[in-house]
Design a protein around this motif. Structure first.
Motif, short mmCIF file in Angstrom:
data_model
loop_
_atom_site.label_atom_id
_atom_site.label_comp_id
_atom_site.label_asym_id
_atom_site.label_seq_id
_atom_site.Cartn_x
_atom_site.Cartn_y
_atom_site.Cartn_z
N VAL A 233 -29.21 -79.20 53.84
CA VAL A 233 -29.57 -79.12 52.42
C VAL A 233 -28.35 -78.62 51.64
CG1 VAL A 233 -31.06 -78.07 50.70
CG2 VAL A 233 -31.99 -78.69 52.93
N THR A 234 -27.90 -79.43 50.71
CA THR A 234 -26.74 -79.07 49.89
C THR A 234 -27.09 -79.28 48.42
OG1 THR A 234 -25.85 -81.32 50.03
CG2 THR A 234 -25.12 -79.73 51.70
N SER A 235 -26.15 -78.97 47.55
CA SER A 235 -26.38 -79.17 46.12
C SER A 235 -25.18 -79.87 45.49
CB SER A 235 -26.63 -77.84 45.40
OG SER A 235 -25.43 -77.07 45.35
N ILE A 236 -25.44 -80.61 44.45
CA ILE A 236 -24.39 -81.22 43.63
C ILE A 236 -24.67 -80.89 42.18
CG2 ILE A 236 -23.47 -83.42 42.77
CD1 ILE A 236 -23.69 -84.58 45.52
N ALA A 237 -23.67 -80.32 41.50
CA ALA A 237 -23.80 -79.95 40.10
C ALA A 237 -22.91 -80.86 39.25
CB ALA A 237 -23.40 -78.49 39.90
N LEU A 238 -23.46 -81.40 38.19
CA LEU A 238 -22.73 -82.31 37.30
C LEU A 238 -22.68 -81.72 35.90
CD1 LEU A 238 -24.44 -85.63 38.48
CD2 LEU A 238 -22.28 -84.67 39.28
N HIS A 239 -21.54 -81.95 35.23
CA HIS A 239 -21.35 -81.41 33.88
C HIS A 239 -20.77 -82.50 32.99
CE1 HIS A 239 -19.07 -79.01 30.78
NE2 HIS A 239 -20.28 -78.52 30.67
N GLU A 240 -21.27 -82.62 31.78
CA GLU A 240 -20.80 -83.66 30.87
C GLU A 240 -20.71 -83.09 29.46
OE1 GLU A 240 -19.64 -86.86 31.38
OE2 GLU A 240 -19.12 -86.39 29.31
N THR A 241 -19.59 -83.33 28.79
CA THR A 241 -19.41 -82.81 27.44
C THR A 241 -19.76 -83.83 26.36
OG1 THR A 241 -17.08 -83.45 27.51
CG2 THR A 241 -17.62 -81.19 28.18
N GLN A 242 -19.90 -85.11 26.74
CA GLN A 242 -20.29 -86.13 25.76
C GLN A 242 -21.81 -86.26 25.72
OE1 GLN A 242 -17.68 -89.75 25.72
NE2 GLN A 242 -16.97 -88.96 27.68
N PRO A 243 -22.38 -86.62 24.57
CA PRO A 243 -23.85 -86.73 24.46
C PRO A 243 -24.40 -87.78 25.42
CG PRO A 243 -22.82 -86.76 22.29
CD PRO A 243 -21.70 -86.88 23.28
N ILE A 244 -25.65 -87.61 25.78
CA ILE A 244 -26.33 -88.49 26.73
C ILE A 244 -27.32 -89.40 25.99
CG2 ILE A 244 -27.91 -88.53 28.70
CD1 ILE A 244 -25.07 -87.56 29.36
N ASP A 245 -27.37 -90.64 26.42
CA ASP A 245 -28.38 -91.58 25.91
C ASP A 245 -29.65 -91.36 26.72
OD1 ASP A 245 -30.06 -93.92 25.81
OD2 ASP A 245 -28.39 -94.99 24.86
N VAL A 246 -30.70 -90.87 26.07
CA VAL A 246 -31.89 -90.47 26.81
C VAL A 246 -32.58 -91.65 27.48
CG1 VAL A 246 -33.49 -90.66 24.85
CG2 VAL A 246 -33.95 -88.99 26.68
N ASN A 247 -32.50 -92.83 26.87
CA ASN A 247 -33.11 -94.00 27.49
C ASN A 247 -32.38 -94.40 28.77
OD1 ASN A 247 -35.15 -94.29 25.53
ND2 ASN A 247 -33.70 -95.32 24.15
N LYS A 248 -31.05 -94.36 28.72
CA LYS A 248 -30.27 -94.65 29.92
C LYS A 248 -30.58 -93.61 31.01
CE LYS A 248 -26.21 -96.79 27.68
NZ LYS A 248 -24.76 -96.62 27.44
N PHE A 249 -30.65 -92.35 30.59
CA PHE A 249 -30.89 -91.29 31.58
C PHE A 249 -32.27 -91.45 32.23
CE2 PHE A 249 -32.71 -87.18 32.68
CZ PHE A 249 -31.78 -86.73 33.60
N ASN A 250 -33.28 -91.66 31.41
CA ASN A 250 -34.63 -91.79 31.97
C ASN A 250 -34.73 -92.96 32.93
OD1 ASN A 250 -35.75 -89.55 30.70
ND2 ASN A 250 -36.33 -90.71 28.86
#
Length: 328
Positions: A233-250
């Motif tokens: 069991v491991t973890s991956i953390a992601l960080h983004e400074t640009q806004p996210i398109d909620v439809n793409k994300f969903n």
């Protein structure tokens, strides 16, 4: 020191409640309920997370309590020294709070955490373990008992068990689950809950931790200095400074969890969605997803998105590229 002085010193020690439970069981939900109740007390809160990026700290409600974040390691081992240091610093300001709440990671073995309050002389002098409260996910606990010894340890060491998400299983399954829990821990008080709704007095100030019971389970409890984690069991953390398109994300996260949800034990994030004045809060346990609006971004606040995955075989899922493709 006289007997009366010793008794007084014992009574003056700050009570500590440990909130534990496997990934996604509802620990932060319980913590938020405790902090928003009208209890008239002031708590210091210590939140421990498995991943490099802290998400739970932002999910804790805006309360007067001070929240101390411990990231990138498990409180039972790699950052245990940090716990000792935080408690040591807190007691120097003892007049400012009445008790300490510790939320462990979902992968924590509660034994070394409890041990800290008996074998570390400095901690023992100023703090006492009041109880271990374990939140259990009624929908997923049987699978976790099969593939994770941490889940069994969390139940075995509990003084109070919240059999949570009781509304997601049938009454017969709930009865069978409770019987299984009592088979692991016959002395814990078991409460069936939905979204961790429970009276404050059933969880806090229980004075329930019984060292003799723990020694009966693990005779070497006070002498143990190592334990095992599931290294798969491991973890991956992601960080983004640009806004996210909620439809793409969903669309991306829905497909990802549908295909890989058995391996992704837990995922959660705070997103900066283009056009929204509020944080977008995302949480999932396997394929079960919750989305909600969070706190509003401040006018001068630097907006960004954080996303954490905890599970097995994460490196094969191309998560970084998938998240990057959600940029608006």
């Amino acid at each position: 020191m006289s007997a009366s002085a010793t008794s007084s010193a014992t009574q003056d020690r700050i009570p500590v409640t440990v909130l534990t439970g496997y990934l996604g069981a509802g620990k932060t939900t319980l913590l938020n309920r405790l902090l928003t109740e009208q209890h008239g007390k002031r708590y210091a809160v210590i939140v421990n997370e498995f991943g490099q990026i802290g998400i739970d700290n932002e999910l804790v409600v805006d309360a007067e309590e001070e929240v101390f974040e411990m990231n990138n390691g498990c409180i039972c081992c790699t950052v245990r020294g940090d716990l000792i240091r935080i408690i040591g610093n807190l007691v120097k300001r003892k007049e400012r709070f009445d008790a300490i709440l510790i939320e462990t990671t979902g992968l924590a073995d509660p034994a070394p955490v409890a041990q800290t309050f008996f074998v570390d002389a400095d901690v023992k002098a100023v703090a006492k373990l009041d109880s271990i409260v374990t939140v259990v996910d009624a929908r997923n606990v049987l699978a976790r008992l099969d593939d994770s010894h941490e889940a069994a340890e969390q139940i075995a060491f509990a003084d109070v068990i919240l059999l949570n998400k009781a509304d997601l299983v049938t009454a017969d399954d709930l009865a069978a689950l409770e019987s299984r829990l009592r088979g692991i821990n016959p002395t814990a008080v078991v409460h069936r809950t939905e979204r961790c709704v429970i009276p404050l007095e059933e969880v806090l100030g229980r004075r329930a931790f019984d060292l003799d019971r723990i020694l009966a389970i693990e005779p070497n409890f006070l002498g143990e200095d190592d334990h095992e984690h599931d290294d798969a069991v491991t973890s991956i953390a992601l960080h983004e400074t640009q806004p996210i398109d909620v439809n793409k994300f969903n669309k991306w996260i829905g497909r990802l969890l549908q295909e890989k949800g058995q391996s992704i034990l837990r995922s959660k994030g705070i997103l900066d969605v283009r056009g929204s004045p509020n944080r977008f809060v995302f949480q999932a346990v396997h394929m079960l997803i919750e989305r909600d609006d969070g706190k509003a971004w401040g006018l001068d606040e630097k907006r960004n998105s954080k996303l954490v995955f905890i599970g097995r075989d994460l490196e094969t899922m191309d998560l970084k590229a998938g998240f990057a493709a959600c940029i608006a």
